[in-house]
Design an enzyme around this catalytic site. Structure first.
Site, mmCIF file in Angstrom:
data_model
loop_
_atom_site.group_PDB
_atom_site.id
_atom_site.type_symbol
_atom_site.label_atom_id
_atom_site.label_comp_id
_atom_site.label_asym_id
_atom_site.label_seq_id
_atom_site.Cartn_x
_atom_site.Cartn_y
_atom_site.Cartn_z
ATOM 1 N N GLY A 16 0.818 -1.207 0.000
ATOM 2 C CA GLY A 16 0.000 0.000 0.000
ATOM 3 C C GLY A 16 0.848 1.252 0.000
ATOM 4 O O GLY A 16 0.598 2.187 -0.771
ATOM 5 N N GLU A 36 11.059 3.113 5.437
ATOM 6 C CA GLU A 36 10.874 1.664 5.576
ATOM 7 C C GLU A 36 11.955 1.167 6.531
ATOM 8 O O GLU A 36 13.130 1.422 6.322
ATOM 9 C CB GLU A 36 10.975 0.971 4.210
ATOM 10 C CG GLU A 36 11.067 -0.543 4.250
ATOM 11 C CD GLU A 36 9.952 -1.219 5.032
ATOM 12 O OE1 GLU A 36 8.768 -0.990 4.744
ATOM 13 O OE2 GLU A 36 10.279 -1.990 5.977
ATOM 14 N N THR A 43 5.399 -7.135 3.392
ATOM 15 C CA THR A 43 4.980 -8.514 3.652
ATOM 16 C C THR A 43 4.781 -9.284 2.356
ATOM 17 O O THR A 43 5.268 -10.405 2.197
ATOM 18 C CB THR A 43 3.668 -8.507 4.467
ATOM 19 O OG1 THR A 43 3.894 -7.766 5.659
ATOM 20 C CG2 THR A 43 3.222 -9.913 4.805
ATOM 21 N N CYS A 44 4.053 -8.681 1.416
ATOM 22 C CA CYS A 44 3.685 -9.413 0.193
ATOM 23 C C CYS A 44 4.923 -9.913 -0.545
ATOM 24 O O CYS A 44 5.025 -11.091 -0.885
ATOM 25 C CB CYS A 44 2.851 -8.494 -0.703
ATOM 26 S SG CYS A 44 2.553 -9.177 -2.330
ATOM 27 N N CYS A 49 2.813 -13.191 -0.001
ATOM 28 C CA CYS A 49 2.276 -13.711 -1.267
ATOM 29 C C CYS A 49 3.339 -14.266 -2.217
ATOM 30 O O CYS A 49 3.193 -15.375 -2.737
ATOM 31 C CB CYS A 49 1.534 -12.622 -2.031
ATOM 32 S SG CYS A 49 0.781 -11.340 -1.030
ATOM 33 N N TYR A 100 11.475 -2.491 -6.431
ATOM 34 C CA TYR A 100 10.669 -1.549 -5.634
ATOM 35 C C TYR A 100 11.445 -0.266 -5.345
ATOM 36 O O TYR A 100 10.920 0.834 -5.434
ATOM 37 C CB TYR A 100 10.208 -2.216 -4.330
ATOM 38 C CG TYR A 100 8.884 -2.925 -4.513
ATOM 39 C CD1 TYR A 100 7.704 -2.367 -4.019
ATOM 40 C CD2 TYR A 100 8.808 -4.118 -5.206
ATOM 41 C CE1 TYR A 100 6.484 -2.995 -4.222
ATOM 42 C CE2 TYR A 100 7.598 -4.754 -5.412
ATOM 43 C CZ TYR A 100 6.444 -4.189 -4.923
ATOM 44 O OH TYR A 100 5.235 -4.789 -5.124
ATOM 45 N N ALA A 116 10.001 4.858 11.576
ATOM 46 C CA ALA A 116 9.394 6.182 11.781
ATOM 47 C C ALA A 116 8.388 6.139 12.923
ATOM 48 O O ALA A 116 7.749 5.109 13.175
ATOM 49 C CB ALA A 116 8.696 6.627 10.499
ATOM 50 N N ILE A 180 -3.307 -19.088 5.903
ATOM 51 C CA ILE A 180 -1.843 -19.212 5.914
ATOM 52 C C ILE A 180 -1.443 -20.585 6.442
ATOM 53 O O ILE A 180 -0.572 -21.264 5.875
ATOM 54 C CB ILE A 180 -1.214 -18.055 6.725
ATOM 55 C CG1 ILE A 180 -1.443 -16.730 5.977
ATOM 56 C CG2 ILE A 180 0.274 -18.294 6.964
ATOM 57 C CD1 ILE A 180 -0.989 -15.479 6.711
ATOM 58 N N THR A 338 -3.199 -7.914 -0.464
ATOM 59 C CA THR A 338 -2.361 -6.964 -1.196
ATOM 60 C C THR A 338 -3.145 -6.058 -2.151
ATOM 61 O O THR A 338 -2.986 -4.824 -2.100
ATOM 62 C CB THR A 338 -1.255 -7.730 -1.954
ATOM 63 O OG1 THR A 338 -0.345 -8.195 -0.970
ATOM 64 C CG2 THR A 338 -0.535 -6.870 -2.968
ATOM 65 N N GLU A 467 -16.226 -25.146 -17.151
ATOM 66 C CA GLU A 467 -17.469 -25.090 -17.939
ATOM 67 C C GLU A 467 -18.683 -25.412 -17.056
ATOM 68 O O GLU A 467 -19.796 -24.982 -17.325
ATOM 69 C CB GLU A 467 -17.417 -26.023 -19.155
ATOM 70 C CG GLU A 467 -17.378 -27.495 -18.857
ATOM 71 C CD GLU A 467 -17.264 -28.339 -20.147
ATOM 72 O OE1 GLU A 467 -18.203 -28.281 -20.943
ATOM 73 O OE2 GLU A 467 -16.256 -29.039 -20.314
#
Ligand code: FAD
Length: 479
Positions: A16, A36, A43-44, A49, A100, A116, A180, A338, A467
């Protein structure tokens, strides 16, 4: 010239936070900084994930080799090499973290590798000793796994630790019945680990459709997982330190929730269960829940209110009780996924930087559980829907062609919950290989408000498993 150092300061470089920072800086032209404290991607990417899905892929190949022999291939699956896999996994996570960082830098976001803390409505103190001010602050600090509050809980590991195991254990006890816990049970069983799972509730995957839960539990048992529901851990000790009768063992290093894991592989752990069994396991994994990262952040001091689970309370626009402070993602404990954290981040930017108040629509979010087989789900379960209004239930369960040919017992389930009043499909639940992929597409129809007749008008794609979702003619029952 602004009175603040930044237009926006984001705390947390996960799904996020990174998205909000990038979009605010890159598209809205805001002056943005982000802190950070650990690794970018959150986490993802680092412990959720992504590494999990790569483990799902890894665990699938053993069974594939087995099935291939039924199709005429002369193959035997060799041994799984954990150190080779985890080496490649770690390189991939390093690469993604780099991506990232680059995305943030490319959008003009200033990054601080620091923890922070809020000082006031516009000021953040960093662990580097710096203090910065911002017109808006966005808290996107996510959550973390928690251990149960019991003696010796530090002997067990949590989901974050799975990716750092030096060796694959021969046996593991997984405590928990959520997604999980179930995903790791299937992954590790697929990799050849003897898996035992204790869940204190009557059935795993609470909150999902009952029949889907039932089929997944059966399938997990077919995979060789010793799944015990209505069962919990009574006590645990390092096996070397106790007799068979655990009750007479020494009270070793009693620690409570919040303890960190011991280095794994320092001898088996002896566990006593509520059903009386005493058994040794190489590793015990607690998948017993997660808590929002709100501790020691100065939140309450500046007037941000927290809910009972420690989550930040926000309104539909992700605004906290302090007008300049917003919060998104798992730290708000709304829908902890996520894509939802990302949506909330983008809606925040739209609201604050484009002057277009945008609430996030949390209704009809499709999601998947990556068990074997997978569960794909969107909308109401049968149980939720029948409490709401009269419904029809369309359901079919069958052995899919691919594994039936290989004489495997695997079954799949397709289920639609339909409103009797206006024929809208209120819920769709699929238990099948690749159900996650299927539900993404079915989710569009359900989100658009498709009726059962819309599904029926759609011609089947043959021969496929999915189907069946457009060929169920008669309701199995009404409720
Ligand atoms: P996070 O991604 O947790 O990011 C928060 C960041 O903030 C972290 O990097 C943290 O280090 C940092 N931080 C915390 N406090 C501070 C501070 N004070 N100062 C600076 N930085 C700080 N979701 C799915 O959609 N699909 C899945 O298949 C899926 N599988 C999962 C599997 C596992 C094992 C787990 C644990 C989660 C999974 N999730 C999945 C959930 C998903 O990972 C989260 O919903 C998502 O990462 C939430 O994003 P976020 O931005 O809110 O927080």
């Amino acid at each position: 010239m602004s009175a603040f150092d930044y237009d926006l300061f984001v705390i947390g470089g996960g799904s996020g936070g990174v998205r909000a920072a990038r979009v605010a800086a890159g598209e809205a032209g805001a002056k943005v900084a982000l802190a950070e404290e650990d690794r970018y991607g959150g986490t993802c990417v680092i412990r959720g994930c992504v590494p999990k899905k790569l483990m799902v892929f890894a665990s699938g190949y053993g069974a594939m080799a087995d099935e291939a022999t039924a199709y005429g291939w002369d193959i035997t699956a060799g041994a799984f090499d954990w150190s080779k896999f985890s080496g490649r996994l770690n390189s991939e996570l390093d690469r993604l973290e780099g991506v990232y960082r680059k995305l943030l830098a490319g959008s003009g976001v200033t990054t601080y590798d620091a923890r922070a803390r809020l000082v006031d409505a516009h000021t953040v103190a960093l662990s580097t000793g710096e203090t910065v001010t911002a017109k808006h602050i966005l808290v996107a600090t996510g959550g973390r796994p928690v251990r149960p509050d019991m003696p010796n809980a530090h002997l067990g590991i949590v989901s974050d630790d799975i990716f750092h195991l030096e060796t694959l254990p021969k046996s593991i006890l997984i405590i928990g019945g959520g997604y999980i816990a179930c995903e790791f049970a299937c992954i590790l069983a697929g990799l050849g680990v003897q898996v035992t799972q204790y869940y204190r509730g009557a059935q795993i995957l609470r909150g999902f459709d009952e029949e889907a839960r039932g089929l997944i539990a059966e399938s997990m048992r077919d995979l060789g997982i010793k799944l015990h529901t209505g069962t919990n851990i009574v006590e645990m000790h390092r096996a070397a330190d106790v007799d068979d009768d655990l009750m007479s063992g020494p009270a070793e290093d009693v620690q409570f929730g919040g303890a960190t894991s011991e280095a794994p592989g320092t001898g088996p752990i002896r566990v006593k269960a509520t059903h009386g069994a005493i058994e040794d396991f190489d590793v015990v994994l607690f998948a017993t829940g997660r808590t929002p990262n709100t501790a020691d952040m100065g939140l309450e001091g500046v007037g941000v209110t927290l809910g009972r689970a420690g989550q930040i309370e926000v309104d539909a626009y992700s605004q906290t009780k302090v007008p300049s402070i917003y919060a998104i993602g798992d730290v708000t404990d709304r829908v902890n996924l996520t894509p939802v954290a990302i949506r909330e981040g983008m809606a925040f930017v739209e609201t604050v930087f484009h002057g277009n108040p945008t609430p996030v629509d949390h209704a009809l979010i499709p999601s998947a559980v990556f068990t074997q087989p997978e569960l794909g789900t969107v909308g109401l379960t049968e149980e939720q829907a029948r409490d709401q209004e009269p419904i029809e239930v369309y359901c079919t369960s069958f052995r899919p062609m691919q594994t039936a040919f290989a004489e495997k017992p695997n079954r799949v389930l397709m289920k639609l919950i339909v409103s009797q009043k206006n024929r809208t499909v209120l819920g769709c639940h699929i238990v099948a290989p690749n159900a996650g992929e299927m539900i993404q597409l079915a989710g569009i129809a359900v989100k658009m408000g498709a009726t059962k007749e819309d599904f029926d008008r759609t011609v089947a794609v043959h021969p496929t498993m999915s189907e069946e979702i457009v060929t169920m003619r008669k309701p199995m029952r009404t409720a």
